[in-house]
Design an enzyme around this catalytic site. Structure first.
Site, PDB file in Angstrom:
ATOM      1  N   VAL A 583       0.841  -1.189   0.000  1.00 31.37           N
ATOM      2  CA  VAL A 583       0.000   0.000   0.000  1.00 31.37           C
ATOM      3  C   VAL A 583       0.878   1.241   0.000  1.00 31.37           C
ATOM      4  CG1 VAL A 583      -1.869   1.189   1.183  1.00 31.37           C
ATOM      5  CG2 VAL A 583      -1.663  -1.286   1.366  1.00 31.37           C
ATOM      6  N   ASP A 690      -9.999 -11.926   7.196  1.00 33.90           N
ATOM      7  CA  ASP A 690      -8.674 -11.632   7.723  1.00 33.90           C
ATOM      8  C   ASP A 690      -8.758 -10.517   8.768  1.00 33.90           C
ATOM      9  OD1 ASP A 690      -5.990 -11.940   8.090  1.00 33.90           O
ATOM     10  OD2 ASP A 690      -5.383 -10.963   6.227  1.00 33.90           O
TER      11      ASP A 690
END
Ligand SMILES: *[C@@H]1O[C@H](CO)[C@@H](O)[C@H](O)[C@H]1NC(C)=O
Ligand SMILES: *[C@@H]1O[C@H](CO)[C@@H](O)[C@H](O)[C@H]1NC(C)=O
Ligand SMILES: *[C@@H]1O[C@H](CO)[C@@H](O)[C@H](O)[C@H]1NC(C)=O
Ligand SMILES: *[C@@H]1O[C@H](CO)[C@@H](O)[C@H](O)[C@H]1NC(C)=O
Length: 854
Positions: A583, A690
């Site tokens: 990211v 997750d």
């Protein structure tokens, strides 16, 4: 014909048997065709436009009345067998939903479009978009009545729209010409042609707010926005060739007009344009490329053929190119003119100010309030009376990084702030002044406040002149008020006096039929037709009301790779690495700070990827990280998210120890709300798969925002299940069913959440392994649960002190801690059926939200 045979064969049979026959037909979708075929048989007795009624003597008058409706609907269906052409002498009626022209390739539909309660406009729209998207309108400012209005290609060659009272609302300039037919072409152009095929009139010459591919844009044409979402009337924003041959965007409102695009602070050539070519033509081609004689040029971010596009002057003042996803029927923005929405002039009216919060919103500056709460065009009015007498004491209130464009009575360079202020005090008309420090000090005396905007990069400040008596808070915070796109919807109603259509009623010819079977068939048809008809009506109105702002407010965009590369300065600042990819931090051209995720494991086809991503893009909850767009180009798959200020929970909880109890509880509750929304409230189920502290981001106020939801879905497609389960989840937060190969349900997220909430209490990673007293190893989690279960019953409060993070020094709520531990332990039950749902967790936490500390 086959069906007619059935009619004849069954004529003599009994009613009961016939009913069964028709029920069979109904269930196999033949009923509609029966209606048409049946009427085609009878057509030779009738002339176009006649309503036909059939009556059976053996049936009650009720059923025969119903029958009338059925047959007239059927008849209009039957009479428009050649749906893209309307021959001379025929007409389309507002009452018949089937009175439509449909282009040969089915892209466009032309007919009456509902624009409000009983108000209709003759329009062309995209057949396949999910929400009705109008490309052209004949009478946008003068809708006609929902009863009795019709548009006719008259015998004299003119195409004329008449309201119920016979008055002409709109007509073409083709009277006394040899027009033989009206035809809706595949490119969305409605044309009137003579017998040799020559075009004598075309809708492409009279655009409303939309330019279609192949439609020539010339000096005599303008795109003018509609007034607001849900209201198609002529609005205030114009796209046109200006007097100097340059394409511009202009606000032309009731009070002022003002050009705002291209960049008004730089000259024509700096903006990449020319004013020397006076041809004044522009065109959008089928590949999504736009060319103009003033050198304005752009490409759609998805340029290529086969995609339906439109260039629309939107009611929020931005010019956008949209591409239709033919699978979902949704539009994506593939280019827009104004990158920073607040630079559009006139958006927030007089004295109003456009701010980013972070989506553009209108707001009133201190000392002002909204003039008409339902309409930002009216702007803000002062909460004081302006007076020039010296007795009125004034002061100046600074708004940082803000401007009101235009209306400078003077602009002075190299002048101190004090002198600028004195200038404003001396000038009675001065309502504010702008002052710029960077570079040359500049002072602008403002005598009217229009086109206000605030944005972090704007290099000067505004000083409002206000009477001393007006209270304002320091520092100035502009309130979040109405979203620009969400301007109130208004509908138009046309007074419908019943006498109007009573008188002009149609000639009714009664045809008596004695066939028992046909009556039963017709009643069957009635139910099909009427529900079908109602469905259409309802969808029409609904679509109109909703379409306007949704298209714009869902700013979900497709970005080009180049754009994102630029935004992230070639992927320089990495924010983190996840299972699905890295990211990066970036800043878009409209100044939004974003997190750009480069997906490593998304192998889907572009179409599939786009569909999935737009589903995620629609999810909007304060505890979920918002997705603003994506990029999908050759092998690149990127997602663009809102940037969340603080770090992820793992960093702040385990390493930095800056989370007090209040914050921890807030994080537990917020994350539960986000997951509950994903599990229960979204249209489609989304299992996160997750849940862990790394995926819980915190904003400036420690409000949690869950990231990476929906990615499980993106990685799932096109892969084997086993691989899917290996990819998702993180050790220590994974429910036992992953290992046991059981079906994955929302309860895996509950498990992950359980570990997180216990970590919030304990302040350590519970997934770490520790030496078990004496023999072997166990995880911190197992030990924690074992210890709590052992102690929980007896001596009341002592066990809580042991279970909670010692770094809090006892500063926590015993009640909340006990509740969080209880929830956490039930969440990590081996048997997933014993785990609670996220909804019930939110309930339980909210019950102890207000207990005082300690
Ligand atoms: C109707 O108006 C259009 C556009 O103004 C023009 O091009 C066309 O020649 C006119 N047609 C007739 C028959 O006058
Ligand atoms: C003006 O623009 C038109 C259309 O783009 C082009 O065909 C023409 O050659 C240009 N004229 C000049 C003098 O550049
Ligand atoms: C969408 O358009 C593309 C390109 O024309 C075409 O190949 C595809 O079959 C279309 N899909 C649907 C669902 O119509
Ligand atoms: C901002 O909103 C608060 C309440 O929501 C109100 O009291 C205050 O006056 C508003 N400020 C401005 C500048 O409108």
């Amino acid at each position: 014909m086959e069906i007619l045979l059935i009619f004849k064969k069954k004529k003599k049979a009994t009613g009961v048997v016939d009913l069964m026959v028709f029920e069979e037909l109904y269930s196999s979708h033949y009923a509609l065709h029966i209606g048409v075929a049946f009427i085609q048989q009878w057509q030779k007795f009738l002339s176009p436009g006649d309503a036909v009624a059939m009556r059976s003597q053996s049936y009650s008058s009720l059923s025969s009345t119903l029958f009338l409706i059925v047959i007239s609907v059927c008849f209009s269906l039957a009479s428009s067998r050649n749906p893209n052409i309307l021959p001379r002498g025929s007409s389309l009626s507002v009452e018949h939903d089937s009175d439509l022209l449909i282009s040969a390739d089915n892209t466009f539909t032309c007919g009456f479009c509902s624009v409000g309660e009983n108000a209709y406009c003759f329009s062309i729209w995209f057949t396949n978009s999910k929400e009705k998207t109008v490309a052209w309108m004949a009478n946008r400012d003068k809708p006609v009545n929902g009863k009795g209005s019709r548009v006719s290609l008259q015998q004299d060659g003119a195409f004329v729209l008449k309201d119920v009272d016979g008055s002409t609302t709109w007509e073409t300039n083709t009277s006394s010409t040899d027009v033989q037919k009206a035809e809706l072409l595949d490119n969305g152009n409605l044309v009137l042609m003579d017998s040799s095929g020559k075009i004598l009139w075309q809708s492409f010459d009279f655009p409303t707010d939309t330019l279609l591919p192949q439609q020539l844009f010339t000096k005599s044409k303008k795109l003018i926005s509609k007034l607001r979402g849900g209201n198609y009337a002529t609005g205030y924003f114009h796209f046109l060739f200006d007097n100097d041959n340059v394409l511009r965007l202009m606000y032309d409102g009731p009070d002022v007009s003002s050009v705002y695009w291209p960049n008004i602070d730089t000259n024509v050539f700096t903006n990449g344009r020319t004013n020397f070519n006076s041809t004044r033509i522009a065109i959008l081609d089928d590949m999504g490329r736009f060319f103009s004689s003033d050198w304005m040029q752009f490409n759609a971010s998805d340029s290529g053929s086969g995609i339906k596009r439109r260039l629309t002057m939107d009611h929020d003042g931005n010019l956008r190119l949209y591409s239709l996803n033919n699978g979902t029927g949704l539009w994506t923005v593939s280019w827009k003119a104004v990158m920073q929405q607040c630079l559009v002039h006139g958006l927030c009216g007089r004295n109003g100010m456009c701010i980013y919060a972070p989506e553009p919103k209108c707001s009133c500056p201190p000392g002002y309030e909204m003039d008409d709460p339902s309409n930002w065009n009216k702007g803000c009015k002062p909460r004081f009376t302006r007076s020039c007498s010296h007795s009125q004491q004034v002061r100046f209130v600074k708004i940082q990084h803000a401007d009101f464009y235009g209306f400078d009575s003077s602009s002075l360079t190299n002048i101190s702030l004090e002198s600028c202020q004195t200038k404003c005090l001396e000038d009675c008309r001065c309502q504010a002044f702008g002052y710029k420090l960077s570079g040359d000090a500049k002072c602008y005396i403002k005598i009217e406040l229009f086109n206000g905007h605030q944005s972090a990069s704007f290099p000067s400040d505004i000083y409002l002149k206000l009477p001393l008596s007006i209270e304002t808070s320091e520092p100035i915070v502009l309130n979040d008020t109405n979203r620009i796109c969400n301007s109130s919807e208004s509908t138009i109603t046309i007074g419908a006096s019943s006498s109007m259509y009573g008188a002009g009623g149609k000639r009714v010819r009664w045809v008596y039929l004695y066939s028992f079977a046909s009556v039963i068939g017709a009643i069957e048809m009635l139910f099909i037709m009427s529900s079908w008809w109602l469905l259409f009506r309802r969808r029409d109105v609904h679509a109109v009301v909703e379409e306007g702002y949704r298209v714009i407010s869902s700013q979900f965009m497709k970005f080009t790779y180049i754009e994102l590369k630029k935004a992230t300065k070639n992927f320089r600042e990495e924010l983190g690495q996840g299972a699905s990819g890295a990211v990066f931090k970036g800043v878009l051209e409209d100044e939004r700070v974003v997190a750009v995720k480069k997906l490593e494991n998304a192998y889907q086809m572009e179409e599939v990827f786009r569909a999935e991503v737009s589903t995620i893009g629609k999810i909007n909850h304060m505890n979920l990280v918002r997705m603003w767009g994506f990029c999908s180009e050759s092998r690149h798959r990127l997602l663009v998210y809102e940037y969340v200020e603080n770090k992820s929970l793992d960093k702040l909880l385990f390493a930095e120890n800056i989370l007090g109890w209040k914050e921890r509880f807030k994080i537990a509750l917020g994350s539960a709300k986000g997951l509950a929304y994903l599990h229960h409230e979204c249209l489609e189920w989304v299992i996160h798969c997750d849940v862990k502290p790394e995926n819980i981001l915190l904003d400036g106020d420690f409000e949690p925002k869950i990231s990476d939801f929906g990615l499980a879905k993106l990685s799932q497609r096109g892969r084997k299940n086993s691989e899917f389960s290996r990819i998702r989840g993180t050790k220590g937060y994974m429910a036992p069913e992953w290992a046991l190969n059981l079906p994955i349900t929302a309860k895996v997220d509950v498990y992950g959440y359980g570990v997180v909430i216990l970590e919030l209490v304990k302040g350590i990673r519970l997934s770490n392994w520790v030496e078990e007293d004496g023999e072997g190893q166990e995880t911190e989690l197992t030990r924690f649960v074992r210890v709590i279960k052992g102690k929980g019953q007896g001596e009341e409060t002592a066990w809580i002190e042991d279970a909670v993070d010692t770094r809090l020094n006892g500063q926590f709520s015993r009640i909340q801690a006990a509740k969080m531990i209880e929830i956490g332990i039930s969440c990590v039950e081996e048997d997933r059926n014993k785990r609670p749902t996220m909804d019930s967790i939110v309930q339980a936490l909210m019950e102890c939200e207000d207990v005082s500390r300690i």
